[in-house]
Design a protein around this motif. Structure first.
Motif, short mmCIF file in Angstrom:
data_model
loop_
_atom_site.label_atom_id
_atom_site.label_comp_id
_atom_site.label_asym_id
_atom_site.label_seq_id
_atom_site.Cartn_x
_atom_site.Cartn_y
_atom_site.Cartn_z
N THR A 194 29.63 22.67 63.12
CA THR A 194 30.33 22.21 61.65
C THR A 194 31.55 22.94 61.40
O THR A 194 31.92 23.93 62.21
CB THR A 194 29.09 22.67 60.46
OG1 THR A 194 29.33 24.06 60.51
CG2 THR A 194 27.89 22.23 60.77
N ILE A 195 32.48 22.56 60.40
CA ILE A 195 33.45 22.96 59.94
C ILE A 195 33.33 23.15 58.16
O ILE A 195 32.36 22.68 57.67
CB ILE A 195 34.72 22.29 60.24
CG1 ILE A 195 34.67 20.82 59.89
CG2 ILE A 195 34.69 22.25 61.64
CD1 ILE A 195 35.79 20.09 60.14
N ASP A 196 34.57 23.61 57.88
CA ASP A 196 34.21 23.61 56.22
C ASP A 196 33.03 24.17 55.77
O ASP A 196 32.55 23.63 54.56
CB ASP A 196 34.47 22.25 55.51
CG ASP A 196 34.90 22.05 54.36
OD1 ASP A 196 35.32 23.05 53.75
OD2 ASP A 196 34.70 20.95 53.73
N ASN A 197 32.88 25.55 56.24
CA ASN A 197 31.74 26.31 55.74
C ASN A 197 30.67 25.64 55.77
O ASN A 197 29.63 25.45 54.85
CB ASN A 197 32.13 26.85 54.27
CG ASN A 197 33.19 27.61 54.28
OD1 ASN A 197 33.56 28.40 55.01
ND2 ASN A 197 33.95 27.36 53.04
N GLY A 198 30.38 24.69 56.96
CA GLY A 198 29.05 24.20 57.18
C GLY A 198 28.87 22.79 56.35
O GLY A 198 27.85 22.25 56.48
N ARG A 199 30.05 22.52 55.60
CA ARG A 199 29.70 21.18 54.54
C ARG A 199 30.00 19.83 55.60
O ARG A 199 29.96 18.70 55.04
CB ARG A 199 30.58 21.37 53.41
CG ARG A 199 29.76 22.22 52.50
CD ARG A 199 30.82 22.56 51.45
NE ARG A 199 32.17 23.08 51.73
CZ ARG A 199 32.89 23.99 50.94
NH1 ARG A 199 32.37 23.79 49.37
NH2 ARG A 199 34.05 24.51 51.19
N VAL A 200 30.89 20.00 56.76
CA VAL A 200 31.18 18.88 57.56
C VAL A 200 30.66 19.00 59.01
O VAL A 200 30.94 20.01 59.56
CB VAL A 200 32.67 18.61 57.53
CG1 VAL A 200 32.98 17.60 58.60
CG2 VAL A 200 33.22 18.35 56.11
N THR A 201 29.92 18.24 59.37
CA THR A 201 29.23 18.21 60.76
C THR A 201 30.17 17.64 61.88
O THR A 201 30.75 16.46 61.55
CB THR A 201 27.88 17.21 60.82
OG1 THR A 201 26.87 17.81 59.90
CG2 THR A 201 27.37 17.42 62.19
N VAL A 202 30.06 18.17 62.77
CA VAL A 202 30.96 17.96 64.05
C VAL A 202 30.08 17.20 64.92
O VAL A 202 29.11 17.60 65.48
CB VAL A 202 31.46 19.12 64.66
CG1 VAL A 202 32.40 18.72 66.12
CG2 VAL A 202 32.31 19.97 64.14
N PRO A 203 30.50 15.77 65.27
CA PRO A 203 29.51 15.00 65.93
C PRO A 203 29.63 15.29 67.29
O PRO A 203 30.94 15.57 67.94
CB PRO A 203 29.97 13.62 65.60
CG PRO A 203 31.69 13.80 65.22
CD PRO A 203 31.48 15.09 64.74
N LYS A 204 28.67 14.89 68.15
CA LYS A 204 28.63 14.86 69.55
C LYS A 204 29.19 14.14 70.28
O LYS A 204 29.83 13.95 71.30
CB LYS A 204 27.03 15.26 70.00
CG LYS A 204 27.00 15.46 71.60
CD LYS A 204 25.65 15.84 71.69
CE LYS A 204 25.27 15.89 73.31
NZ LYS A 204 23.79 16.33 73.79
#
Length: 284
Positions: A194-204
């Motif tokens: 994730t990024i943005d303090n866990g608020r945006v998921t990084v897709p695989k």
């Protein structure tokens, strides 16, 4: 007495009708106007109900998407690209939060990806909307972005996007659906979930399906068993090959990975035929 009762009933009837006319019915997805960008169907059955937090349908003049509030990214974006959408408008680079998200939902901002090692990766690319400044600007809404490995964005995906527009330049048009799934990619700074303090998921994984047609009318009716369908599924990592052709797969395989029903607007038998194929056409 009878007249009084009749008069009373008339008044009640008028009040009931008046109340009925002033009731406000929530707008359902079936009440929304049809969009050329959903010609191939609605892959996840997304709706415009605010309670559909992770499959929220957003209709824009330039494209359509299903948004996930919890992931902070679109599940998929669908659009039509043809000569009608291409022109000389400059790239706007006006990344910004999408004000049309429901009240109370977290709005990913232009700075949410800063320093993360991931690009603000467009789903519908900026260069697919150059007819007007407004069209181009629409692609910079953060609801159109995913955290994308830089080399994937600037090499692999850029080459596929260029190829799609090259096809349009030769007299073709295309219907495109792009999406992502899974958790965890590898950007310039290494792996992240994730990024943005866990608020945006990084897709695989990032995938795309492109249906290519000669320019014409009644597009859905013109799709047949010989129509070219390009399906690509790639890892979201910085070591990805620049050759997108090496990641071609079948629509069936993408459906199995995502749970979506792609090309659902086509007759069932035609879907089966097209979705089982793996494209082997040119890549440049």
């Amino acid at each position: 007495m009878r007249k009084r009762i009749q008069s009373y009933l008339v008044v009640l009837l008028i009040m009931a009708v008046g109340c009925k006319e002033t009731e406000v019915t929530p707008k359902k997805s079936t009440d929304l106007p049809l969009s050329e960008h959903l010609t191939l169907g609605n892959p996840s059955g997304a709706t415009a109900e605010i309670t559909d937090y992770n499959n929220y349908l957003m209709l824009k003049p330039q494209f359509v998407l299903s948004y996930s509030r919890d992931r902070g990214t679109p599940n998929w974006v669908s659009w039509h690209v043809s000569s009608d959408w291409l022109g000389n408008a400059d790239r706007q680079d006006d990344f910004r939060a999408d004000p049309s998200l429901p009240t109370g939902w977290y709005r990913v901002s232009a700075s949410s990806y800063t320093g993360t090692g991931f690009d603000r990766g467009h789903n519908i690319p900026s260069a697919d909307r150059t007819k007007t400044v407004e069209d181009n600007s629409s692609t910079f809404l953060m609801t159109n972005m995913i955290p994308q490995a830089p080399n994937h964005n600037r090499q692999t995906w850029a080459a596929l996007e260029d190829y799609t527009r090259d096809l349009v330049g030769t007299g073709m048009e295309a219907y495109v659906i792009m999406g992502s799934y899974g958790v965890g990619g590898t950007g310039a700074n290494g792996a992240a979930s994730t990024i943005d303090n866990g608020r945006v998921t990084v897709p695989k994984n990032l995938w795309k399906v492109i249906v290519v047609l000669p320019q014409g009318r009644d597009d859905l009716a013109r799709i047949n068993e010989s129509t070219r369908v390009i399906a690509v599924n790639t890892p979201n990592c910085n070591t990805v090959s620049a050759d997108w052709g090496g990641y071609r797969t079948s629509v069936d395989a993408i459906e199995q990975a995502t749970g979506y029903d792609l090309l659902s607007a086509l007759p069932e038998q035609l879907q089966k035929t097209l979705e089982s194929k793996i494209d082997n056409g040119p890549t440049r």
